[in-house]
Design a protein around this motif. Sequence first.
Motif, PDB file in Angstrom:
ATOM      1  N   ILE A 171       1.117  -1.173  -0.196  1.00  0.00           N
ATOM      2  CA  ILE A 171       0.488   0.337   0.463  1.00  0.00           C
ATOM      3  C   ILE A 171       0.923   1.347  -0.249  1.00  0.00           C
ATOM      4  O   ILE A 171       0.393   2.628  -0.601  1.00  0.00           O
ATOM      5  N   GLU A 172       2.313   1.187   0.664  1.00  0.00           N
ATOM      6  CA  GLU A 172       2.791   2.304   0.577  1.00  0.00           C
ATOM      7  C   GLU A 172       3.738   2.953  -0.302  1.00  0.00           C
ATOM      8  O   GLU A 172       3.477   3.845  -1.067  1.00  0.00           O
ATOM      9  N   ALA A 173       3.816   1.033  -1.112  1.00  0.00           N
ATOM     10  CA  ALA A 173       5.007   1.392  -2.437  1.00  0.00           C
ATOM     11  C   ALA A 173       4.155   1.522  -3.422  1.00  0.00           C
ATOM     12  O   ALA A 173       4.183   3.077  -3.654  1.00  0.00           O
ATOM     13  N   ASP A 174       2.900   1.827  -3.172  1.00  0.00           N
ATOM     14  CA  ASP A 174       1.672   2.413  -4.627  1.00  0.00           C
ATOM     15  C   ASP A 174       1.914   3.736  -4.180  1.00  0.00           C
ATOM     16  O   ASP A 174       1.766   4.038  -5.433  1.00  0.00           O
ATOM     17  N   ALA A 175       1.410   4.175  -3.221  1.00  0.00           N
ATOM     18  CA  ALA A 175       1.077   5.716  -3.004  1.00  0.00           C
ATOM     19  C   ALA A 175       2.587   6.600  -3.331  1.00  0.00           C
ATOM     20  O   ALA A 175       2.725   7.499  -4.082  1.00  0.00           O
ATOM     21  N   LEU A 176       4.425   5.355  -2.936  1.00  0.00           N
ATOM     22  CA  LEU A 176       5.301   6.334  -3.159  1.00  0.00           C
ATOM     23  C   LEU A 176       5.200   6.663  -4.604  1.00  0.00           C
ATOM     24  O   LEU A 176       5.965   7.650  -5.416  1.00  0.00           O
ATOM     25  N   LEU A 177       4.899   5.699  -5.737  1.00  0.00           N
ATOM     26  CA  LEU A 177       4.505   5.148  -6.554  1.00  0.00           C
ATOM     27  C   LEU A 177       3.796   6.637  -7.943  1.00  0.00           C
ATOM     28  O   LEU A 177       4.580   7.221  -8.571  1.00  0.00           O
ATOM     29  N   SER A 187      11.961   0.753 -16.441  1.00  0.00           N
ATOM     30  CA  SER A 187      12.443  -0.222 -18.043  1.00  0.00           C
ATOM     31  C   SER A 187      11.319  -1.599 -17.503  1.00  0.00           C
ATOM     32  O   SER A 187      10.477  -1.337 -16.862  1.00  0.00           O
ATOM     33  N   SER A 188      11.635  -2.466 -18.362  1.00  0.00           N
ATOM     34  CA  SER A 188      10.330  -3.669 -18.557  1.00  0.00           C
ATOM     35  C   SER A 188      10.233  -4.478 -17.506  1.00  0.00           C
ATOM     36  O   SER A 188       8.861  -4.121 -17.296  1.00  0.00           O
ATOM     37  N   SER A 189      11.213  -4.421 -16.692  1.00  0.00           N
ATOM     38  CA  SER A 189      11.084  -5.308 -15.691  1.00  0.00           C
ATOM     39  C   SER A 189      10.592  -4.521 -14.502  1.00  0.00           C
ATOM     40  O   SER A 189       9.850  -4.727 -13.952  1.00  0.00           O
ATOM     41  N   GLU A 190      10.724  -3.262 -14.016  1.00  0.00           N
ATOM     42  CA  GLU A 190      10.508  -2.072 -13.950  1.00  0.00           C
ATOM     43  C   GLU A 190       8.689  -1.929 -13.810  1.00  0.00           C
ATOM     44  O   GLU A 190       7.708  -1.474 -12.757  1.00  0.00           O
ATOM     45  N   ALA A 191       8.654  -2.024 -15.350  1.00  0.00           N
ATOM     46  CA  ALA A 191       7.125  -2.167 -15.367  1.00  0.00           C
ATOM     47  C   ALA A 191       6.005  -2.895 -15.579  1.00  0.00           C
ATOM     48  O   ALA A 191       5.017  -2.392 -14.799  1.00  0.00           O
ATOM     49  N   ASP A 196       2.567  -4.570 -11.044  1.00  0.00           N
ATOM     50  CA  ASP A 196       2.132  -5.639 -10.134  1.00  0.00           C
ATOM     51  C   ASP A 196       1.623  -4.829  -9.012  1.00  0.00           C
ATOM     52  O   ASP A 196       0.860  -5.829  -7.496  1.00  0.00           O
ATOM     53  N   ILE A 197       2.696  -4.081  -8.737  1.00  0.00           N
ATOM     54  CA  ILE A 197       2.465  -3.127  -6.901  1.00  0.00           C
ATOM     55  C   ILE A 197       0.887  -2.275  -6.981  1.00  0.00           C
ATOM     56  O   ILE A 197      -0.672  -2.341  -5.913  1.00  0.00           O
ATOM     57  N   ARG A 198       0.461  -2.277  -8.083  1.00  0.00           N
ATOM     58  CA  ARG A 198      -0.836  -1.548  -8.562  1.00  0.00           C
ATOM     59  C   ARG A 198      -1.783  -2.656  -8.472  1.00  0.00           C
ATOM     60  O   ARG A 198      -2.815  -2.179  -7.358  1.00  0.00           O
ATOM     61  N   ARG A 199      -2.391  -3.738  -8.690  1.00  0.00           N
ATOM     62  CA  ARG A 199      -3.280  -4.465  -8.741  1.00  0.00           C
ATOM     63  C   ARG A 199      -2.958  -5.007  -7.565  1.00  0.00           C
ATOM     64  O   ARG A 199      -4.155  -5.164  -6.640  1.00  0.00           O
ATOM     65  N   GLU A 200      -1.680  -5.471  -6.790  1.00  0.00           N
ATOM     66  CA  GLU A 200      -1.926  -6.580  -5.210  1.00  0.00           C
ATOM     67  C   GLU A 200      -2.325  -4.772  -3.772  1.00  0.00           C
ATOM     68  O   GLU A 200      -2.985  -5.127  -3.209  1.00  0.00           O
ATOM     69  N   ALA A 201      -1.782  -3.595  -4.671  1.00  0.00           N
ATOM     70  CA  ALA A 201      -2.535  -2.799  -4.143  1.00  0.00           C
ATOM     71  C   ALA A 201      -3.675  -2.325  -3.666  1.00  0.00           C
ATOM     72  O   ALA A 201      -4.635  -2.072  -2.346  1.00  0.00           O
ATOM     73  N   LYS A 202      -4.325  -2.274  -4.337  1.00  0.00           N
ATOM     74  CA  LYS A 202      -5.591  -2.151  -4.600  1.00  0.00           C
ATOM     75  C   LYS A 202      -6.627  -3.204  -4.375  1.00  0.00           C
ATOM     76  O   LYS A 202      -7.840  -3.235  -3.155  1.00  0.00           O
ATOM     77  N   GLN A 203      -5.969  -4.665  -4.079  1.00  0.00           N
ATOM     78  CA  GLN A 203      -6.898  -5.966  -3.535  1.00  0.00           C
ATOM     79  C   GLN A 203      -6.539  -5.343  -1.665  1.00  0.00           C
ATOM     80  O   GLN A 203      -7.015  -6.268  -0.890  1.00  0.00           O
ATOM     81  N   ALA A 204      -5.355  -4.601  -1.600  1.00  0.00           N
ATOM     82  CA  ALA A 204      -4.590  -4.910  -0.403  1.00  0.00           C
ATOM     83  C   ALA A 204      -5.591  -3.827   0.923  1.00  0.00           C
ATOM     84  O   ALA A 204      -6.226  -4.253   1.783  1.00  0.00           O
TER      85      ALA A 204
END
Length: 267
Positions: A171-177, A187-191, A196-204
């Motif tokens: 949740i904090e990771a998503d807010a930092l983004l 990069s492609s891996s970072e994208a 993943d962060i967006r999806r998992e944060a929404k569920q969390a």
Amino acid sequence: NPRGTKAQTVAWVDDEWLASVAEVQRLRTIVEVQSRVGELLERTSLNVQLGKILIQGVESPGTLLGVPWKLFQAWRQENRKTPPEVLGGASLEKVIQCYGEGGFDAVTSLLSSVSISAAIQGNAYTALARHLMKDNVAGAAEAARRAHAADPRPYRLKWLAFRLHDAGQVIEADALLDLLPQDVKFSSSEARQVNDIRREAKQARLQEARRSTDFLERRGKVERTLKALEEDRDFHRRLAAERQLEIEAAKEAKSTAESEWGREVET
């Protein structure tokens, strides 16, 4: 179909309400990290540091002559690119060694014992975070947080978000983004990790909203009530149908009896 046997589908107004609770949590987290990052930027800005030196010189006339030297030292410290040997030089290996001996407290003492720029402090904690990433994701996240606290630049904020994600603090990771400048590159891996962060944060956030509002318990209670009402409705429908059949049978019997009585009277 009022006479159907399947349970009716319930359109839950609470689903929208739950999403609203989760959205409020998202915005609240963004505001919290905005405030924290803003304070870091104000505290670590070179302009702020130079301003403090000037203010102290004006407030204490006896130290005014030393202001130019202090300004030069602050400027030189911030522009130093190579870590000193006490930290292990470019490899910063002594920082990692120091952590192994005494944890973060020992690293903090080591870094405060030498005059280095905010960038080198950030690099020291980043080197430590890279060392910890494989076996200690929580420690890596803490090191990344300290790297950003020492030198709050966008690329360190991005890296902190990824390390928090690794440590499960999604949740904090998503807010930092959301605080990153629009021109930050991935990069492609970072994208993929951002997705993943967006999806998992929404569920969390939805799960947290359910816990904080007892949503599942309330929904289960209402569903049980609805089921009981549907069973009661179906019972009374069957009872009404049986009574209707009895009434129809009684009417038919009455009609038959009246017909037979009429024939007897005629004869």
